[in-house]
Design a protein around this motif. Structure first.
Motif, PDB file in Angstrom:
ATOM      1  N   LEU A  74       0.835  -1.194   0.000  1.00  0.00           N
ATOM      2  CA  LEU A  74       0.000   0.000   0.000  1.00  0.00           C
ATOM      3  C   LEU A  74       0.866   1.239   0.000  1.00  0.00           C
ATOM      4  O   LEU A  74       1.731   1.398   0.859  1.00  0.00           O
ATOM      5  CB  LEU A  74      -0.899   0.008   1.244  1.00  0.00           C
ATOM      6  CG  LEU A  74      -1.744   1.246   1.473  1.00  0.00           C
ATOM      7  CD1 LEU A  74      -2.822   1.358   0.394  1.00  0.00           C
ATOM      8  CD2 LEU A  74      -2.393   1.185   2.842  1.00  0.00           C
ATOM      9  N   VAL A  75       0.644   2.101  -0.974  1.00  0.00           N
ATOM     10  CA  VAL A  75       1.257   3.421  -0.995  1.00  0.00           C
ATOM     11  C   VAL A  75       0.107   4.405  -1.143  1.00  0.00           C
ATOM     12  O   VAL A  75      -0.555   4.462  -2.179  1.00  0.00           O
ATOM     13  CB  VAL A  75       2.273   3.572  -2.149  1.00  0.00           C
ATOM     14  CG1 VAL A  75       2.830   4.980  -2.172  1.00  0.00           C
ATOM     15  CG2 VAL A  75       3.395   2.552  -2.014  1.00  0.00           C
ATOM     16  N   LYS A  76      -0.139   5.153  -0.091  1.00  0.00           N
ATOM     17  CA  LYS A  76      -1.267   6.085  -0.105  1.00  0.00           C
ATOM     18  C   LYS A  76      -0.971   7.294  -0.976  1.00  0.00           C
ATOM     19  O   LYS A  76       0.181   7.659  -1.190  1.00  0.00           O
ATOM     20  CB  LYS A  76      -1.582   6.534   1.317  1.00  0.00           C
ATOM     21  CG  LYS A  76      -2.180   5.444   2.170  1.00  0.00           C
ATOM     22  CD  LYS A  76      -2.620   6.019   3.499  1.00  0.00           C
ATOM     23  CE  LYS A  76      -3.396   4.979   4.279  1.00  0.00           C
ATOM     24  NZ  LYS A  76      -4.084   5.592   5.408  1.00  0.00           N
ATOM     25  N   HIS A  77      -2.037   7.932  -1.433  1.00  0.00           N
ATOM     26  CA  HIS A  77      -1.934   9.164  -2.216  1.00  0.00           C
ATOM     27  C   HIS A  77      -2.974  10.148  -1.688  1.00  0.00           C
ATOM     28  O   HIS A  77      -3.795   9.805  -0.839  1.00  0.00           O
ATOM     29  CB  HIS A  77      -2.126   8.877  -3.710  1.00  0.00           C
ATOM     30  CG  HIS A  77      -3.369   8.126  -4.028  1.00  0.00           C
ATOM     31  ND1 HIS A  77      -4.589   8.748  -4.203  1.00  0.00           N
ATOM     32  CD2 HIS A  77      -3.598   6.799  -4.165  1.00  0.00           C
ATOM     33  CE1 HIS A  77      -5.508   7.833  -4.461  1.00  0.00           C
ATOM     34  NE2 HIS A  77      -4.941   6.638  -4.440  1.00  0.00           N
ATOM     35  N   ARG A  78      -2.948  11.379  -2.193  1.00  0.00           N
ATOM     36  CA  ARG A  78      -3.815  12.426  -1.631  1.00  0.00           C
ATOM     37  C   ARG A  78      -5.301  12.157  -1.812  1.00  0.00           C
ATOM     38  O   ARG A  78      -6.121  12.723  -1.112  1.00  0.00           O
ATOM     39  CB  ARG A  78      -3.435  13.795  -2.187  1.00  0.00           C
ATOM     40  CG  ARG A  78      -3.649  13.946  -3.662  1.00  0.00           C
ATOM     41  CD  ARG A  78      -3.291  15.344  -4.108  1.00  0.00           C
ATOM     42  NE  ARG A  78      -3.259  15.415  -5.556  1.00  0.00           N
ATOM     43  CZ  ARG A  78      -2.340  16.035  -6.251  1.00  0.00           C
ATOM     44  NH1 ARG A  78      -1.358  16.665  -5.637  1.00  0.00           N
ATOM     45  NH2 ARG A  78      -2.403  16.041  -7.558  1.00  0.00           N
ATOM     46  N   ASP A  79      -5.669  11.265  -2.752  1.00  0.00           N
ATOM     47  CA  ASP A  79      -7.080  10.927  -2.956  1.00  0.00           C
ATOM     48  C   ASP A  79      -7.475   9.632  -2.244  1.00  0.00           C
ATOM     49  O   ASP A  79      -8.577   9.132  -2.440  1.00  0.00           O
ATOM     50  CB  ASP A  79      -7.390  10.807  -4.455  1.00  0.00           C
ATOM     51  CG  ASP A  79      -7.189  12.127  -5.190  1.00  0.00           C
ATOM     52  OD1 ASP A  79      -7.523  13.178  -4.598  1.00  0.00           O
ATOM     53  OD2 ASP A  79      -6.690  12.112  -6.328  1.00  0.00           O
ATOM     54  N   SER A  80      -6.594   9.098  -1.411  1.00  0.00           N
ATOM     55  CA  SER A  80      -6.915   7.901  -0.629  1.00  0.00           C
ATOM     56  C   SER A  80      -8.060   8.216   0.323  1.00  0.00           C
ATOM     57  O   SER A  80      -8.301   9.377   0.663  1.00  0.00           O
ATOM     58  CB  SER A  80      -5.708   7.446   0.193  1.00  0.00           C
ATOM     59  OG  SER A  80      -4.658   7.024  -0.634  1.00  0.00           O
ATOM     60  N   ARG A  81      -8.764   7.166   0.752  1.00  0.00           N
ATOM     61  CA  ARG A  81      -9.881   7.355   1.682  1.00  0.00           C
ATOM     62  C   ARG A  81      -9.427   8.114   2.938  1.00  0.00           C
ATOM     63  O   ARG A  81     -10.137   8.945   3.454  1.00  0.00           O
ATOM     64  CB  ARG A  81     -10.459   5.995   2.057  1.00  0.00           C
ATOM     65  CG  ARG A  81     -11.691   6.067   2.891  1.00  0.00           C
ATOM     66  CD  ARG A  81     -12.353   4.731   3.086  1.00  0.00           C
ATOM     67  NE  ARG A  81     -11.553   3.589   2.664  1.00  0.00           N
ATOM     68  CZ  ARG A  81     -11.444   2.464   3.312  1.00  0.00           C
ATOM     69  NH1 ARG A  81     -12.100   2.284   4.419  1.00  0.00           N
ATOM     70  NH2 ARG A  81     -10.707   1.485   2.865  1.00  0.00           N
ATOM     71  N   ARG A  82      -8.239   7.811   3.426  1.00  0.00           N
ATOM     72  CA  ARG A  82      -7.671   8.521   4.579  1.00  0.00           C
ATOM     73  C   ARG A  82      -6.237   8.898   4.221  1.00  0.00           C
ATOM     74  O   ARG A  82      -5.304   8.120   4.424  1.00  0.00           O
ATOM     75  CB  ARG A  82      -7.696   7.629   5.823  1.00  0.00           C
ATOM     76  CG  ARG A  82      -7.421   8.387   7.109  1.00  0.00           C
ATOM     77  CD  ARG A  82      -7.606   7.515   8.341  1.00  0.00           C
ATOM     78  NE  ARG A  82      -6.609   6.475   8.466  1.00  0.00           N
ATOM     79  CZ  ARG A  82      -5.401   6.641   9.003  1.00  0.00           C
ATOM     80  NH1 ARG A  82      -5.018   7.808   9.447  1.00  0.00           N
ATOM     81  NH2 ARG A  82      -4.572   5.617   9.093  1.00  0.00           N
ATOM     82  N   PRO A  83      -6.037  10.101   3.664  1.00  0.00           N
ATOM     83  CA  PRO A  83      -4.702  10.488   3.190  1.00  0.00           C
ATOM     84  C   PRO A  83      -3.762  10.924   4.317  1.00  0.00           C
ATOM     85  O   PRO A  83      -3.234  12.031   4.322  1.00  0.00           O
ATOM     86  CB  PRO A  83      -4.998  11.627   2.215  1.00  0.00           C
ATOM     87  CG  PRO A  83      -6.259  12.224   2.726  1.00  0.00           C
ATOM     88  CD  PRO A  83      -7.037  11.087   3.331  1.00  0.00           C
TER      89      PRO A  83
END
Length: 120
Positions: A74-83
């Motif tokens: 998992l690599v989160k981004h600014r549009d992730s559910r919880r950034p």
């Protein structure tokens, strides 16, 4: 009662996460680590020795080199559910930047530079 010594409806399954056998009743959707009440423990011991004590199921057993096991990367981004995460209070990378990071990890894994044993 069948050859396993378990009461009717119960079966032995193997937990991939803990690498241990467990007991499951499909009709009742119940799973447990301990044998259910009414188990013939002597029959169960023999059954387990024959069917669940191979070297492949032992902790530390070698897996085939062409197989890997991962829950997810998992690599989160600014549009992730919880950034946000414990590492970053505000994540600003784009989805494409996150995808690029994942592809970089994938390339390193395929080249043998990193493995789950030395994951950052």
């Amino acid at each position: 009662m069948d050859e396993s010594g378990l009461p009717s409806g119960w079966e032995v399954r193997h937990s991939n996460s803990k690498n241990l056998p467990y007991y499951f009743n499909a009709a009742e959707k119940i799973s447990r680590w301990e044998p259910p009440a009414g188990t013939d423990t002597e029959k169960l011991k023999r059954y387990m020795a024959l069917h669940h004590s191979t070297s492949a199921s032992q902790p530390g057993a070698q897996k085939p080199a062409d197989k890997i096991r991962a829950a997810h990367l998992l690599v989160k981004h600014r549009d992730s559910r919880r950034p946000a995460s414990w590492r970053e209070s505000e994540i600003t990378r784009t989805k494409d930047e996150a995808r690029s990071i994942i592809q970089g990890h994938e390339a390193r894994i395929k080249r043998g530079e990193i493995s789950s044993a030395n994951w950052p």
